[in-house]
Every structure is written in structure tokens, then in C-alpha cells.
Design a protein around this motif. Structure first.
Motif, PDB file in Angstrom:
ATOM      1  N   THR A   1      -7.795   0.366  -1.853  1.00 40.53           N
ATOM      2  CA  THR A   1      -7.284   1.638  -1.361  1.00 40.53           C
ATOM      3  C   THR A   1      -6.993   1.501   0.123  1.00 40.53           C
ATOM      4  O   THR A   1      -7.592   0.679   0.813  1.00 40.53           O
ATOM      5  N   GLY A   2      -6.064   2.320   0.584  1.00 36.13           N
ATOM      6  CA  GLY A   2      -5.737   2.315   2.002  1.00 36.13           C
ATOM      7  C   GLY A   2      -4.309   2.729   2.244  1.00 36.13           C
ATOM      8  O   GLY A   2      -3.426   2.461   1.439  1.00 36.13           O
ATOM      9  N   ARG A   3      -4.098   3.392   3.376  1.00 35.73           N
ATOM     10  CA  ARG A   3      -2.755   3.824   3.766  1.00 35.73           C
ATOM     11  C   ARG A   3      -1.980   2.688   4.427  1.00 35.73           C
ATOM     12  O   ARG A   3      -0.764   2.669   4.397  1.00 35.73           O
ATOM     13  N   THR A   4      -2.703   1.766   5.074  1.00 40.38           N
ATOM     14  CA  THR A   4      -2.081   0.574   5.650  1.00 40.38           C
ATOM     15  C   THR A   4      -2.982  -0.620   5.341  1.00 40.38           C
ATOM     16  O   THR A   4      -4.108  -0.452   4.862  1.00 40.38           O
TER      17      THR A   4
ATOM     18  N   ASN B   1       0.829  -1.194   0.000  1.00 40.06           N
ATOM     19  CA  ASN B   1       0.000   0.000   0.000  1.00 40.06           C
ATOM     20  C   ASN B   1       0.866   1.247   0.000  1.00 40.06           C
ATOM     21  O   ASN B   1       2.035   1.209   0.373  1.00 40.06           O
TER      22      ASN B   1
ATOM     23  N   HIS C   1      -4.647  -2.259   7.315  1.00 41.72           N
ATOM     24  CA  HIS C   1      -5.874  -2.184   8.122  1.00 41.72           C
ATOM     25  C   HIS C   1      -7.040  -1.649   7.286  1.00 41.72           C
ATOM     26  O   HIS C   1      -8.174  -2.097   7.451  1.00 41.72           O
ATOM     27  N   ASP C   2      -6.760  -0.696   6.408  1.00 43.79           N
ATOM     28  CA  ASP C   2      -7.790  -0.101   5.554  1.00 43.79           C
ATOM     29  C   ASP C   2      -8.249  -1.060   4.448  1.00 43.79           C
ATOM     30  O   ASP C   2      -9.245  -0.801   3.790  1.00 43.79           O
TER      31      ASP C   2
END
Length: 194
Positions: free
Chosen positions: A179-182, A117, A184-185
Motif C-alpha cells: 500500500t502507498g500513494r508513492t 502505486n 516512499h510509502d
């Protein structure tokens, strides 16, 4: 070496036969270079891109057992170790590596999911030459490679998974854009791949 297509699975074994014991998942990428004045004014192709590789461990009931990422560089039992956060993608070869000692993984771990990511939110439109590859650490040979490059507004991908079977491990190229910054997203997409 096998060049995988999305959805393709390959049985992991040593080139001379036998069971793999230690592997590494390497991730590499470059910043896409924009051409001409338009690229300069649009800001394309300039600056660094911080991609992050993660490895998630799941048991047979699809429960998350452990997570290896830039904020936890080793599994709780020490069987998986992350090389550390590369924030630029500069240089040749693997930019981040996750080493896995398959022989030391707890028997309860059935699946390893590898994700990538963009922590800063850069889309894959700005990324070139992105790949993940699996290496046999006992001899340094590349076992399989999956090309991640492909323009798009996504900021992450569920790259590949390793699944434990009766006779060893299989690798499946997933290439699920998300999509996601980490990671977890990206949990919803990750769980659909289990």
C-alpha cells in the motif's frame, strides 16, 4: 517474448544475441467496468484511475542512488527518462513508460526496481488488464511481460527488478503487493526485494 510468473527470472539479451543497451518498462491498465445496476450504485467501474510508475536505482550496498517518478522525470545522469504522469489509464497500449539506457547507467548502479502505486488510493479491485512489460528500444520488440491484474485491497505493487550481472542484466517479476500513494510509502517492501 516471455510471459513471466511471480518470482520468475529471465536473462535479458537481444533476440539475435548480444547485450541490451536501451530498454523501456511499459505500464498499462484499464478501469474495471462494473456490470449491472449494482455496479452503477456501488460506484465501481466509473471514473479514472491514476497509477504511477517509478524506477529506483540501488548500488551494491542496497543504498538508494536515484529515483525516477512523476515528480522527477529523469535520473540525475539522464540515463533514465519517464514518459510523464498518465492520470486516467485511458487508451490502448502503455500508459506510462520509463526508458532506460543501460549503457549509460553508472557502474555503481546494480539494481533497478520498478514500482506502481495508486496516488489517489484506488485499490487494484478497480483495475483491469494491468501489466508491465520490458521492450528492447533498439528494435521495438517485447522481451518480457508480467500481468499485474488481480483483485485486492492493495494500492501498489513492486512490479519487477533488473539486476546487473557479469554477463548483462536479469529481470525478475516480483509482484509484491503493498500500500502507498508513492513509492516512499512502500520502502519497507521494496527493500525486502533487493
Amino acid at each position: 517474448m516471455v510471459s513471466l510468473q511471480k518470482g520468475q527470472t529471465v536473462r535479458l539479451e537481444k533476440s539475435g544475441g548480444g547485450t541490451l543497451t536501451r530498454v523501456a518498462m511499459g505500464l498499462g491498465w484499464d478501469v474495471r467496468k462494473a456490470k449491472g445496476l449494482l455496479g452503477m450504485f456501488a460506484g465501481g467501474g466509473s471514473g479514472d484511475i491514476d497509477l504511477d510508475a517509478s524506477c529506483l536505482l540501488y548500488d551494491a550496498n542496497r543504498r538508494l542512488v536515484d529515483e525516477i517518478w512523476f515528480r522527477q522525470l529523469a535520473s540525475k545522469d539522464g540515463s533514465i527518462v519517464h514518459s510523464g504522469d498518465n492520470r486516467t489509464g485511458a487508451g490502448d497500449g502503455d500508459d506510462e513508460t520509463i526508458n532506460v539506457d543501460l549503457s549509460r547507467l553508472p557502474a555503481s548502479v546494480q539494481t533497478l526496481v520498478f514500482t506502481v502505486n495508486s496516488f489517489q488510493g484506488d485499490t487494484f479491485d478497480r483495475i483491469a488488464n494491468a501489466y508491465c512489460r520490458l521492450i528492447d528500444l533498439t528494435n521495438g520488440k517485447e522481451l518480457a511481460r508480467y500481468d499485474l491484474t488481480g483483485s485486492g485491497s492493495h494500492t501498489g505493487q513492486v512490479m519487477a527488478k533488473l539486476t546487473r550481472g557479469a554477463g548483462g542484466w536479469d529481470m525478475k517479476a516480483l509482484g509484491e503487493r503493498t500500500t502507498g500513494r508513492t513509492f516512499h510509502d512502500m520502502t519497507g517492501v521494496i527493500e525486502t526485494t533487493l
